[in-house]
Motif scaffolding. Sequence first.
Motif, PDB file in Angstrom:
ATOM      1  N   MET A   1      73.169 142.849 121.993  1.00  0.00           N
ATOM      2  CA  MET A   1      73.101 141.522 122.613  1.00  0.00           C
ATOM      3  C   MET A   1      74.498 141.063 123.019  1.00  0.00           C
ATOM      4  SD  MET A   1      69.928 140.941 122.611  1.00  0.00           S
ATOM      5  CE  MET A   1      69.995 139.242 123.224  1.00  0.00           C
ATOM      6  N   GLY A   2      74.560 140.412 124.157  1.00  0.00           N
ATOM      7  CA  GLY A   2      75.857 139.970 124.649  1.00  0.00           C
ATOM      8  C   GLY A   2      75.809 138.563 125.218  1.00  0.00           C
ATOM      9  N   TRP A   3      76.972 137.968 125.312  1.00  0.00           N
ATOM     10  CA  TRP A   3      77.161 136.683 125.991  1.00  0.00           C
ATOM     11  C   TRP A   3      78.161 136.896 127.128  1.00  0.00           C
ATOM     12  CZ3 TRP A   3      74.409 132.301 125.231  1.00  0.00           C
ATOM     13  CH2 TRP A   3      73.691 132.174 124.029  1.00  0.00           C
ATOM     14  N   PHE A   4      77.831 136.360 128.275  1.00  0.00           N
ATOM     15  CA  PHE A   4      78.703 136.367 129.442  1.00  0.00           C
ATOM     16  C   PHE A   4      78.837 134.931 129.919  1.00  0.00           C
ATOM     17  CE2 PHE A   4      79.056 140.902 130.600  1.00  0.00           C
ATOM     18  CZ  PHE A   4      78.165 141.433 129.689  1.00  0.00           C
TER      19      PHE A   4
ATOM     20  N   GLY B   1      82.530 129.614 141.366  1.00  0.00           N
ATOM     21  CA  GLY B   1      83.328 130.402 142.284  1.00  0.00           C
ATOM     22  C   GLY B   1      83.939 131.661 141.703  1.00  0.00           C
ATOM     23  N   LYS B   2      83.544 132.011 140.478  1.00  0.00           N
ATOM     24  CA  LYS B   2      84.128 133.185 139.830  1.00  0.00           C
ATOM     25  C   LYS B   2      83.059 134.201 139.452  1.00  0.00           C
ATOM     26  CE  LYS B   2      88.277 130.941 138.086  1.00  0.00           C
ATOM     27  NZ  LYS B   2      89.197 130.773 136.928  1.00  0.00           N
ATOM     28  N   GLU B   3      83.510 135.380 139.064  1.00  0.00           N
ATOM     29  CA  GLU B   3      82.611 136.440 138.620  1.00  0.00           C
ATOM     30  C   GLU B   3      82.029 136.099 137.250  1.00  0.00           C
ATOM     31  OE1 GLU B   3      82.802 138.681 141.873  1.00  0.00           O
ATOM     32  OE2 GLU B   3      82.021 139.662 140.084  1.00  0.00           O
ATOM     33  N   ARG B   4      80.927 136.751 136.932  1.00  0.00           N
ATOM     34  CA  ARG B   4      80.353 136.615 135.592  1.00  0.00           C
ATOM     35  C   ARG B   4      81.110 137.561 134.656  1.00  0.00           C
ATOM     36  NH1 ARG B   4      73.905 136.559 134.892  1.00  0.00           N
ATOM     37  NH2 ARG B   4      74.292 135.065 136.581  1.00  0.00           N
ATOM     38  N   ASP B   5      81.739 137.003 133.650  1.00  0.00           N
ATOM     39  CA  ASP B   5      82.630 137.763 132.776  1.00  0.00           C
ATOM     40  C   ASP B   5      82.063 137.941 131.376  1.00  0.00           C
ATOM     41  OD1 ASP B   5      85.559 136.126 134.155  1.00  0.00           O
ATOM     42  OD2 ASP B   5      84.598 138.008 134.743  1.00  0.00           O
ATOM     43  N   PHE B   6      82.419 139.044 130.784  1.00  0.00           N
ATOM     44  CA  PHE B   6      82.051 139.330 129.399  1.00  0.00           C
ATOM     45  C   PHE B   6      82.725 138.351 128.446  1.00  0.00           C
ATOM     46  CE2 PHE B   6      81.024 141.597 125.651  1.00  0.00           C
ATOM     47  CZ  PHE B   6      82.166 141.661 124.869  1.00  0.00           C
ATOM     48  N   VAL B   7      81.986 137.910 127.428  1.00  0.00           N
ATOM     49  CA  VAL B   7      82.534 137.030 126.392  1.00  0.00           C
ATOM     50  C   VAL B   7      82.488 137.707 125.024  1.00  0.00           C
ATOM     51  CG1 VAL B   7      82.238 134.845 125.160  1.00  0.00           C
ATOM     52  CG2 VAL B   7      81.878 134.936 127.640  1.00  0.00           C
ATOM     53  N   ALA B   8      81.285 138.144 124.621  1.00  0.00           N
ATOM     54  CA  ALA B   8      81.134 138.741 123.289  1.00  0.00           C
ATOM     55  C   ALA B   8      79.874 139.592 123.259  1.00  0.00           C
ATOM     56  CB  ALA B   8      81.059 137.656 122.215  1.00  0.00           C
ATOM     57  N   ALA B   9      79.849 140.557 122.348  1.00  0.00           N
ATOM     58  CA  ALA B   9      78.680 141.411 122.173  1.00  0.00           C
ATOM     59  C   ALA B   9      78.531 141.778 120.708  1.00  0.00           C
ATOM     60  CB  ALA B   9      78.785 142.673 123.025  1.00  0.00           C
ATOM     61  N   ILE B  10      77.304 142.128 120.329  1.00  0.00           N
ATOM     62  CA  ILE B  10      77.018 142.512 118.954  1.00  0.00           C
ATOM     63  C   ILE B  10      75.988 143.637 118.983  1.00  0.00           C
ATOM     64  CG2 ILE B  10      75.210 140.744 118.715  1.00  0.00           C
ATOM     65  CD1 ILE B  10      76.236 140.361 115.792  1.00  0.00           C
ATOM     66  N   ASN B  11      76.186 144.643 118.153  1.00  0.00           N
ATOM     67  CA  ASN B  11      75.263 145.778 118.187  1.00  0.00           C
ATOM     68  C   ASN B  11      73.970 145.431 117.456  1.00  0.00           C
ATOM     69  OD1 ASN B  11      76.040 146.031 115.468  1.00  0.00           O
ATOM     70  ND2 ASN B  11      75.851 148.264 115.545  1.00  0.00           N
TER      71      ASN B  11
ATOM     72  N   THR C   1      84.943 126.189 130.322  1.00  0.00           N
ATOM     73  CA  THR C   1      83.846 125.595 131.087  1.00  0.00           C
ATOM     74  C   THR C   1      83.184 126.636 131.972  1.00  0.00           C
ATOM     75  OG1 THR C   1      84.826 123.387 131.078  1.00  0.00           O
ATOM     76  CG2 THR C   1      83.281 123.890 132.856  1.00  0.00           C
ATOM     77  N   ALA C   2      81.866 126.784 131.824  1.00  0.00           N
ATOM     78  CA  ALA C   2      81.122 127.802 132.570  1.00  0.00           C
ATOM     79  C   ALA C   2      79.651 127.705 132.207  1.00  0.00           C
ATOM     80  CB  ALA C   2      81.640 129.200 132.241  1.00  0.00           C
ATOM     81  N   VAL C   3      78.837 128.427 132.967  1.00  0.00           N
ATOM     82  CA  VAL C   3      77.466 128.682 132.551  1.00  0.00           C
ATOM     83  C   VAL C   3      77.496 129.928 131.675  1.00  0.00           C
ATOM     84  CG1 VAL C   3      75.120 129.229 133.280  1.00  0.00           C
ATOM     85  CG2 VAL C   3      76.513 127.631 134.622  1.00  0.00           C
ATOM     86  N   TYR C   4      76.906 129.824 130.494  1.00  0.00           N
ATOM     87  CA  TYR C   4      76.897 130.927 129.541  1.00  0.00           C
ATOM     88  C   TYR C   4      75.524 131.598 129.553  1.00  0.00           C
ATOM     89  CZ  TYR C   4      81.443 129.703 127.694  1.00  0.00           C
ATOM     90  OH  TYR C   4      82.787 129.476 127.573  1.00  0.00           O
ATOM     91  N   TYR C   5      75.550 132.919 129.672  1.00  0.00           N
ATOM     92  CA  TYR C   5      74.340 133.712 129.760  1.00  0.00           C
ATOM     93  C   TYR C   5      74.215 134.644 128.560  1.00  0.00           C
ATOM     94  CZ  TYR C   5      74.325 132.333 134.681  1.00  0.00           C
ATOM     95  OH  TYR C   5      74.325 131.626 135.850  1.00  0.00           O
ATOM     96  N   CYS C   6      73.020 134.739 128.048  1.00  0.00           N
ATOM     97  CA  CYS C   6      72.658 135.702 127.025  1.00  0.00           C
ATOM     98  C   CYS C   6      72.086 136.940 127.717  1.00  0.00           C
ATOM     99  CB  CYS C   6      71.622 135.065 126.102  1.00  0.00           C
ATOM    100  SG  CYS C   6      70.941 136.133 124.837  1.00  0.00           S
ATOM    101  N   ALA C   7      72.401 138.118 127.191  1.00  0.00           N
ATOM    102  CA  ALA C   7      71.915 139.345 127.811  1.00  0.00           C
ATOM    103  C   ALA C   7      71.596 140.392 126.758  1.00  0.00           C
ATOM    104  CB  ALA C   7      72.959 139.876 128.786  1.00  0.00           C
ATOM    105  N   ALA C   8      70.707 141.315 127.114  1.00  0.00           N
ATOM    106  CA  ALA C   8      70.302 142.388 126.205  1.00  0.00           C
ATOM    107  C   ALA C   8      70.511 143.736 126.874  1.00  0.00           C
ATOM    108  CB  ALA C   8      68.831 142.227 125.808  1.00  0.00           C
TER     109      ALA C   8
END
Length: 123
Positions: free
Chosen positions: A34-37, A42-52, A91-98
């Motif tokens: 699982m990850g957070w981006f 006006g910017k790219e979607r960037d990696f924030v954190a991940a967990i196995n 400041t950003a929109v934070y997305y959860c991802a799998a």
Amino acid sequence: QVQLVESGGGLVQAGGSLRLSCAASGRTFSSYTMGWFRQAPGKERDFVAAINWSGRTTAYANTVKGRFTISRDNAVNTVSLQMDSLKPEDTAVYYCAAAGRDITTLRHEYNYWGKGTLVTVSS
């Protein structure tokens, strides 16, 4: 198939804290990395954190290391992001991802995405 729903975003002053949560559907949640981006205007979607899958291995972007903490609870299909010492540049929109693979920081390796939650940090 995994469906992800983020919550916990909002407005906070610089130096404050927020806790984001991501609720996942699907019986195989515990097998996914699982990850957070995040994506600022006006910017790219960037990696924030991940967990196995087990929660024993984590990864963080240098910009958040020491301030953010990712965790997961496989019993309730939830991953969280504790954000402390927030800065206006967070400041950003934070997305959860799998991701259906071992821990990764690469956006294209994540298969499922939530719709995002907005975090605004005022100065």
